[in-house]
Design an enzyme around this catalytic site. Structure first.
Site, PDB file in Angstrom:
ATOM      1  N   ALA A  66       0.852  -1.181   0.000  1.00  7.68           N
ATOM      2  CA  ALA A  66       0.000   0.000   0.000  1.00  7.68           C
ATOM      3  C   ALA A  66       0.889   1.232   0.000  1.00  7.68           C
ATOM      4  O   ALA A  66       2.070   1.175   0.347  1.00  7.68           O
ATOM      5  CB  ALA A  66      -0.910   0.000   1.225  1.00  7.68           C
ATOM      6  N   GLY A 110      -0.011  -4.908   0.944  1.00 11.00           N
ATOM      7  CA  GLY A 110      -1.243  -4.877   0.171  1.00 11.00           C
ATOM      8  C   GLY A 110      -1.131  -5.570  -1.162  1.00 11.00           C
ATOM      9  O   GLY A 110      -2.118  -6.088  -1.689  1.00 11.00           O
ATOM     10  N   GLU A 113      -1.714  -9.139  -0.447  1.00 12.12           N
ATOM     11  CA  GLU A 113      -3.134  -9.303  -0.122  1.00 12.12           C
ATOM     12  C   GLU A 113      -3.998  -9.235  -1.377  1.00 12.12           C
ATOM     13  O   GLU A 113      -4.956 -10.002  -1.525  1.00 12.12           O
ATOM     14  CB  GLU A 113      -3.550  -8.232   0.888  1.00 12.12           C
ATOM     15  N   GLU A 133       4.137  -5.414   7.303  1.00  8.30           N
ATOM     16  CA  GLU A 133       3.510  -4.305   8.029  1.00  8.30           C
ATOM     17  C   GLU A 133       4.039  -4.146   9.453  1.00  8.30           C
ATOM     18  O   GLU A 133       4.057  -3.034   9.992  1.00  8.30           O
ATOM     19  CB  GLU A 133       1.991  -4.492   8.064  1.00  8.30           C
TER      20      GLU A 133
END
Length: 259
Positions: A66, A110, A113, A133
């Site tokens: 992300a 992300g 994911e 993360e």
């Protein structure tokens, strides 16, 4: 369809390819990109000619995570009130047609994911997966702690979520995260071959197969088997079932009409 952060194209009339396109940021995922991705997925899902979709990035990065710079100053109120992630990242979960992730390079945070939200992953031999993360004081927020254990076991998921280490393509295949690993040079050729094969089948059957496999993660074995059984029964009401079985019996190619 004009987008700024993704590109789209059609292969063989039946496969939609969506390419993440923020090369300077290694395809870091921000709200604008996820809005565009969701829009494209919904568009292709509604297109009767499209039987399968592929999401890919660059050779260097599927998506490196992300966009941390974009979210660094968010407060709890900001993310809670805007329904951050839920609002647009999960659009892919409502897509009924099969979606393949073609992953090369980094698929971190992300990006990992997003790849796991696809129906299966074909990885290049240079692919690297991870949920780092923990290194920036948070945890995965788009399903990383939930989908990883289902894919690769609790122990390996804990290892990745708690240490932030990366998993290479060979380990990812052994662990069950990816369906197959291919040479980088052959990634799109192999992925498109799989996607075109899927798209050549009855859309009713491929959508039912996707729905049934996904049900396995949401129900008990007995409930899941009954769900599968009823979908299997229901397909006997379709023209494609008659065509497919008649073609098999008469040793000819099937011509599916998606009816």
């Amino acid at each position: 369809m004009n987008y700024e952060l993704i590109t789209t194209r059609i292969e063989g009339d039946k496969v939609a390819v969506i390419t993440l396109n923020r090369p300077k940021q290694l395809n870091a995922l921000n709200d604008a990109l996820m809005d565009e991705l969701g829009d494209a997925l919904k568009h292709f899902d509604a297109n009767a000619n499209i039987g399968c979709m592929v999401i890919t990035g660059s050779e260097k990065a599927f998506a490196a995570g992300a966009d941390i710079g974009a979210m660094a100053n968010y407060s709890f109120v900001d993310v809670y009130k805007s329904d951050y992630i839920s609002r647009n990242w999960e659009t892919i979960r409502s897509v009924r047609k099969p979606v393949i992730a073609a992953v090369s390079g980094f698929a971190l945070g992300g990006g990992c994911e997003l790849a796991m939200m696809c129906d299966f992953i074909i990885a290049a031999d240079n692919a690297r997966f991870g949920q780092p993360e923990i290194k920036i004081g948070v945890i995965p927020g788009a399903g990383g702690t939930q989908r990883l254990p289902r894919a690769i076991s609790k122990s390996k998921a804990m290892d990745m979520a708690l240490t932030g280490r990366m998993m290479d393509a060979a380990e990812a295949e052994r662990a069950g995260l990816v369906s197959r690993v291919v040479p980088l040079a052959n990634l799109m050729e192999e992925t498109l071959a799989a996607a075109l094969m899927i798209a050549s089948y009855s859309q009713l059957a491929t959508m039912a197969a996707k729905e049934s496999v996904n049900r396995a993660f949401e129900s008990s074995l007995s409930d899941g088997v009954m769900f599968e059984r009823r979908l299997f029964h229901a397909l006997f009401a379709t023209t494609d079932q008659k065509e497919g079985m008649d073609a098999f019996v008469n040793k000819r190619p099937a011509r599916f009409s998606n009816l």
